[in-house]
Scaffold this active site. Structure first.
Site, PDB file in Angstrom:
ATOM      1  N   ARG A  59       1.810  -4.989  22.598  1.00  0.00           N
ATOM      2  CA  ARG A  59       0.779  -5.289  21.587  1.00  0.00           C
ATOM      3  C   ARG A  59      -0.508  -4.513  21.854  1.00  0.00           C
ATOM      4  NH1 ARG A  59      -3.132  -8.999  21.916  1.00  0.00           N
ATOM      5  NH2 ARG A  59      -1.949 -10.430  23.218  1.00  0.00           N
ATOM      6  N   TYR A 111      -8.246   4.160  -2.507  1.00  0.00           N
ATOM      7  CA  TYR A 111      -7.019   3.369  -2.600  1.00  0.00           C
ATOM      8  C   TYR A 111      -7.372   1.922  -2.974  1.00  0.00           C
ATOM      9  CZ  TYR A 111      -2.732   1.171  -0.940  1.00  0.00           C
ATOM     10  OH  TYR A 111      -1.587   0.441  -0.846  1.00  0.00           O
ATOM     11  N   ASP A 183     -10.413   9.244   4.796  1.00  0.00           N
ATOM     12  CA  ASP A 183      -9.003   8.876   4.607  1.00  0.00           C
ATOM     13  C   ASP A 183      -8.275  10.160   4.230  1.00  0.00           C
ATOM     14  OD1 ASP A 183      -6.538   8.093   3.595  1.00  0.00           O
ATOM     15  OD2 ASP A 183      -7.312   6.259   2.661  1.00  0.00           O
ATOM     16  N   LYS A 208       2.814   7.395   4.149  1.00  0.00           N
ATOM     17  CA  LYS A 208       2.929   8.436   3.126  1.00  0.00           C
ATOM     18  C   LYS A 208       3.441   9.736   3.766  1.00  0.00           C
ATOM     19  CE  LYS A 208       1.198   5.005   0.909  1.00  0.00           C
ATOM     20  NZ  LYS A 208      -0.230   4.819   0.706  1.00  0.00           N
TER      21      LYS A 208
HETATM   22  C1  LIG Z   1      -1.199   3.816   0.899  1.00  0.00           C
HETATM   23  C2  LIG Z   1      -2.602   4.163   1.185  1.00  0.00           C
HETATM   24  C3  LIG Z   1      -3.397   3.358   2.023  1.00  0.00           C
HETATM   25  C4  LIG Z   1      -2.887   2.077   2.632  1.00  0.00           C
HETATM   26  O1  LIG Z   1      -1.850   2.332   3.543  1.00  0.00           O
HETATM   27  P1  LIG Z   1      -0.682   1.270   3.925  1.00  0.00           P
HETATM   28  O2  LIG Z   1       0.099   2.029   4.930  1.00  0.00           O
HETATM   29  O3  LIG Z   1       0.061   0.923   2.677  1.00  0.00           O
HETATM   30  O4  LIG Z   1      -1.391   0.082   4.516  1.00  0.00           O
HETATM   31  C5  LIG Z   1      -4.691   3.785   2.270  1.00  0.00           C
HETATM   32  N1  LIG Z   1      -5.187   4.911   1.727  1.00  0.00           N
HETATM   33  C6  LIG Z   1      -4.444   5.698   0.913  1.00  0.00           C
HETATM   34  C7  LIG Z   1      -5.048   6.932   0.352  1.00  0.00           C
HETATM   35  C8  LIG Z   1      -3.142   5.343   0.617  1.00  0.00           C
HETATM   36  O5  LIG Z   1      -2.423   6.119  -0.206  1.00  0.00           O
END
Ligand SMILES: *Cc1c(COP(=O)(O)O)cnc(C)c1O
Length: 390
Positions: A59, A111, A183, A208
């Protein structure tokens, strides 16, 4: 003797960590264990007190497979350190709790989960959060009215592929005693490395492009070692480290990241050009098109334009829905970055919760379709769009 030239990105994606198991396996096995044994209390304290690196408790992220993954990720983003999480939202939450408590300013579209966390949940903890669109960027300084705030942005943005100047915004944030987190999910480190442009933190939904096969959920936060230290305790006590099995799957995916993303880029460019010439398409949003508003900036700060693009169908939202429903190779699903192509209509999915006026203010037409271009043959994808637009 001078150091050897640093390895290229694809080499780092494959040989990014120096760890080998006792049997010389080229890939680390999955250490499917919650805890690790010590020879003595003195030895245990060496690790607990941080005098030597070692495995301790999964963890905590102190598991060889997780550490190897983090070393590879740090190499790809040119970061000093990386922490891997069980989701992108877990990485973001830990970032905001560790570094956003003086306030977070979100620039541009983000997002949906990010917007909800910032707008509805962090304020419950007394954390002030503010939002400006790209068209309101001149207000940034007026919102950075205290030391130690965090500016957060995505570039390219979802779903209109707006491009923000990472170096310029980092300098403006730093001048006000704030830090910048980017991000980098849409671009991936193959196309953009924000830390080299002046950002302080990079966050990814590894769900992604990093994972790339729509078969795992994970997140990453990267930055300076010193800045990531307080985030570690949040991850540990929120209990949101990545699981060893997922770390192994993600490490496997990273080996093909560079070839995958280069192909996503090439196919998205081909589709953007074909759609731009199609009479049923009113507008294509893709930073790789010379007429795109962000093209010149993208050429300066990106190494590729990415696999995401949006098209505005001529007609209303219902016309775009008919196109989305008629596509066969593009799967109707709200995610991105996988080997299979996906389509979403933001006004019915990611931006469904916004009022029509708010969508218009953000430049999100009801007739907009967002495409995540996968690794099928680009000609087949173009043929699929063409039949659906007929
Ligand atoms: C999908 C996504 C997130 C969130 O990610 P998860 O892995 O689903 O928690 C954050 N920012 C962007 C740009 C995303 O496409």
């Amino acid at each position: 003797m001078s150091d050897p030239k640093p390895a290229g990105l694809a080499t780092r994606a494959i040989h990014g960590h120096g760890l080998r198991d006792a049997h010389g396996s080229p890939h680390l096995p999955i250490y499917n264990t919650t805890t690790f044994a010590f020879a003595s209390t003195a030895d245990l304290l060496e690790v607990v007190d941080g005098r030597r690196p070692g495995s301790l408790y999964t963890r905590y992220g102190m598991n060889p497979g997780i550490v190897a993954l983090e070393e590879t990720l740090a190499g790809l983003e040119e970061a000093e350190a990386a922490w891997a999480f069980c989701s992108g939202m877990a990485a973001e939450s830990a970032l905001f709790l560790a570094h956003g408590r003086r306030g977070v300013v979100c620039v541009g579209d983000a997002y949906g989960g990010t917007l909800e966390l910032l707008a509805s949940q962090l304020p419950l903890l007394g954390i002030p959060t503010r939002f400006i669109l790209g068209s309101e960027l001149d207000r940034l300084e007026s919102l950075l009215d205290g030391e130690g705030q965090l500016v957060f942005l995505e570039t390219p943005t979802n779903p209109t592929l707006e491009i923000f100047d990472i170096a310029g915004i980092a300098a403006r944030a730093h001048a006000r005693g704030a830090r910048l987190a980017v991000d980098n999910t849409f671009a991936s480190p193959v196309n953009q490395r924000p830390l080299t442009l002046g950002a302080d933190f990079v966050m990814h939904s590894a769900t992604k492009y990093l994972g790339g096969h729509s078969d795992l959920t994970a997140g990453v936060l990267l930055g300076r070692r010193e800045d990531l230290q307080p985030v570690w305790a949040w991850r540990k006590n929120l209990g949101t480290a990545i699981a060893p099995e997922v770390a192994a799957l993600l490490a496997r995916s990273l080996r093909t990241l560079v070839v995958r993303v280069r192909q996503h880029n090439a196919s998205a460019q081909a589709i953007a050009e074909a759609m731009r010439a199609h009479p049923a398409i009113a507008r294509v949003h893709y930073p790789g098109l010379p007429e795109a508003p962000g093209h010149a900036l993208a050429c300066r700060q990106m190494h590729g334009f990415g696999g995401m693009l949006s098209i505005e169908v001529r007609g209303d939202g219902a016309a775009a829905t008919r196109v989305a429903d008629r596509l066969r190779l593009f799967t109707l699903a709200p995610s991105l970055g996988g080997v299979e192509s996906l389509v979403t209509q933001p006004c019915t999915t990611t931006h469904h919760g916004l009022s029509a006026d708010e969508r218009a203010r953000r430049g999100i037409a009801d007739s907009l379709l967002r495409l995540s271009v996968g690794l099928e043959d680009a000609n087949d994808l173009i043929a699929d769009l063409t039949q659906a637009l007929r």
